[in-house]
Design a protein around this motif. Structure first.
Motif, PDB file in Angstrom:
ATOM      1  N   HIS A 142       1.037  -1.263  -0.295  1.00  0.00           N
ATOM      2  CA  HIS A 142       0.031  -0.009  -0.015  1.00  0.00           C
ATOM      3  C   HIS A 142       0.915   1.247  -0.022  1.00  0.00           C
ATOM      4  O   HIS A 142       1.746   1.499  -0.767  1.00  0.00           O
ATOM      5  N   ASP A 164      -7.821   1.853   3.214  1.00  0.00           N
ATOM      6  CA  ASP A 164      -8.150   1.388   1.970  1.00  0.00           C
ATOM      7  C   ASP A 164      -8.955   2.178   0.806  1.00  0.00           C
ATOM      8  O   ASP A 164      -9.409   3.197   1.646  1.00  0.00           O
ATOM      9  N   LYS A 217      -8.179   9.767   1.852  1.00  0.00           N
ATOM     10  CA  LYS A 217      -8.596   8.905   0.833  1.00  0.00           C
ATOM     11  C   LYS A 217      -9.163   9.781  -0.241  1.00  0.00           C
ATOM     12  O   LYS A 217      -9.757   9.461  -1.149  1.00  0.00           O
ATOM     13  N   SER A 309      -3.172  -1.515  -5.867  1.00  0.00           N
ATOM     14  CA  SER A 309      -2.509  -1.290  -4.701  1.00  0.00           C
ATOM     15  C   SER A 309      -2.053  -2.606  -4.213  1.00  0.00           C
ATOM     16  O   SER A 309      -2.656  -3.799  -4.085  1.00  0.00           O
ATOM     17  N   SER A 311       0.855  -5.643  -2.237  1.00  0.00           N
ATOM     18  CA  SER A 311       1.470  -6.244  -0.606  1.00  0.00           C
ATOM     19  C   SER A 311       2.849  -5.824  -0.487  1.00  0.00           C
ATOM     20  O   SER A 311       3.791  -5.706  -1.308  1.00  0.00           O
TER      21      SER A 311
END
Ligand SMILES: Nc1ncnc2c1ncn2[C@@H]1O[C@H](COP(=O)(O)OP(=O)(O)OP(=O)(O)O)[C@@H](O)[C@H]1O
Ligand SMILES: C[C@@](O)(CCOP(=O)(O)OP(=O)(O)O)CC(=O)O
Length: 316
Positions: A142, A164, A217, A309, A311
């Protein structure tokens, strides 16, 4: 006995473009990145009895940079025997798509595990930084932040612990040829620009604004700040006092124009560009197909991939 690690590439939204210490890879600015799920490096290290070797994408290639980095790890972690490094880049090598970021993050993780050492990602990020600055951020998924710091201890990356959000990155691959000016050399030249001091000040403000936009966001704000930051980075290259240069090609410029046009039509799309001609378009998951369609409409041959996005580092 061998160990495998996988690390994803990252794209800087606030760029690292200059070193205050080229040996330690201490940057002149803090930076912020987004890790990409679809682009990654998988690296296996296996001890051998001869010498360090790099097999990259099934080919035996020049090992100088890897060997130099493994010697730094030997200095930092204690001596270990020669290693065969077998690596696959699921990303074009040396084309400004940050293969060195995923490569050195994966290598750092694989070597540390192979030695049976358990280190925090923060500590791994400081080691990976020595291989390639941007690699410090590829330990994390991310959004990540790399604090510029003032010495080896204080220059590390960590997760931004961002919420997120439906962000997407459309990668328009203009060329996968090896670039003519390496990132390190490009930075060295850019630092001779009379505008470099202004860029540092601007970057400090953008860093603060970007963190706020990520936490809120606000993908439009993220894109808008990232585009400003990237374009002024490339302006430094053009205004360098020593060996001014550009990574842009006419196709890069064409893509930038298309992005501007579709933005005027109301689509959320902002461009960022690294050390190469390829353009990455920051957009949302739902808008990404429209961005791809608009690009293909004008440039039917263009190779485009959409990334999401990604990991952080994983081990097999
Ligand atoms: N999987 C790998 N394992 C070890 N070394 C690698 C690997 N992939 C790339 N490298 C090293 O990294 C170099 C490419 O790094 P460079 O910074 O020049 O380009 P890049 O990472 O593609 O682009 P960017 O400037 O955006 O980071 C290669 O020449 C090679 O030495
Ligand atoms: C434009 C950039 O992608 C530059 C990346 O440079 P590198 O991390 O590849 O440079 P070295 O530390 O010399 O290996 C911006 C960024 O990723 O922050």
């Amino acid at each position: 006995m061998s160990t495998t690690a996988t690390a994803h590439t990252n794209i800087a939204l606030i760029k690292y473009w200059g070193k205050k210490d080229p040996i330690l890879n201490l940057p002149t600015t803090s930076s912020i990145s987004l890790t990409l799920e679809q682009f990654y490096t998988q690296t296996t290290v296996t001890p051998n009895t001869h010498s360090d070797q790099l097999i990259l994408n099934n080919l035996s290639v020049d090992t100088t940079r890897t060997h130099h980095f493994l010697n730094i790890l030997r200095e930092q972690l204690g001596h270990f025997s020669p290693l065969t490094v077998t690596s696959t880049n699921h990303v074009p090598t040396s084309a400004g798509l940050a293969s060195s970021a995923s490569a050195f993050a994966a290598l750092t993780g694989a070597v540390t595990r192979e030695l049976g050492l358990i280190r925090s990602n923060e500590s791994l990020s400081r080691l990976a930084r020595r291989g390639s600055g941007s690699a410090s951020r590829s330990l994390y998924g991310h959004f990540a932040v790399w604090h510029e710091g003032v010495d080896d201890i204080s220059s590390f990356a960590e997760s931004l612990h961002a919420p997120d959000m439906p962000i997407a990155l459309v990668v328009a691959e203009v060329s996968s040829d090896v670039k003519k000016v390496s990132s390190s050399e490009g930075m060295r030249r850019a630092m001779t620009s009379p505008n470099y001091g202004d860029w540092l000040n601007q970057s400090k403000n953008q860093f603060v604004d970007m963190q706020a936009a990520v936490m809120a966001k606000d993908i439009e704000k993220i894109g808008s700040i990232a585009e400003d930051n990237a374009l002024s980075m490339h302006a430094l290259n053009l205004t360098a006092r020593q060996q001014a240069f550009t990574y842009f090609t006419s196709e890069t410029q064409q893509i930038l124009n298309i992005i501007q046009d579709i933005r005027h039509q109301g689509l959320l799309a902002f461009a960022t560009i690294d050390a190469g001609p390829n353009v990455k378009i920051i957009t949302t998951l739902t808008t990404a197909p429209h961005v791809v369609a608009a690009l293909h409409d004008k440039l039917p041959q263009l190779h485009i991939e959409t990334a999401t996005s990604g990991s952080g580092i994983t081990y097999d």
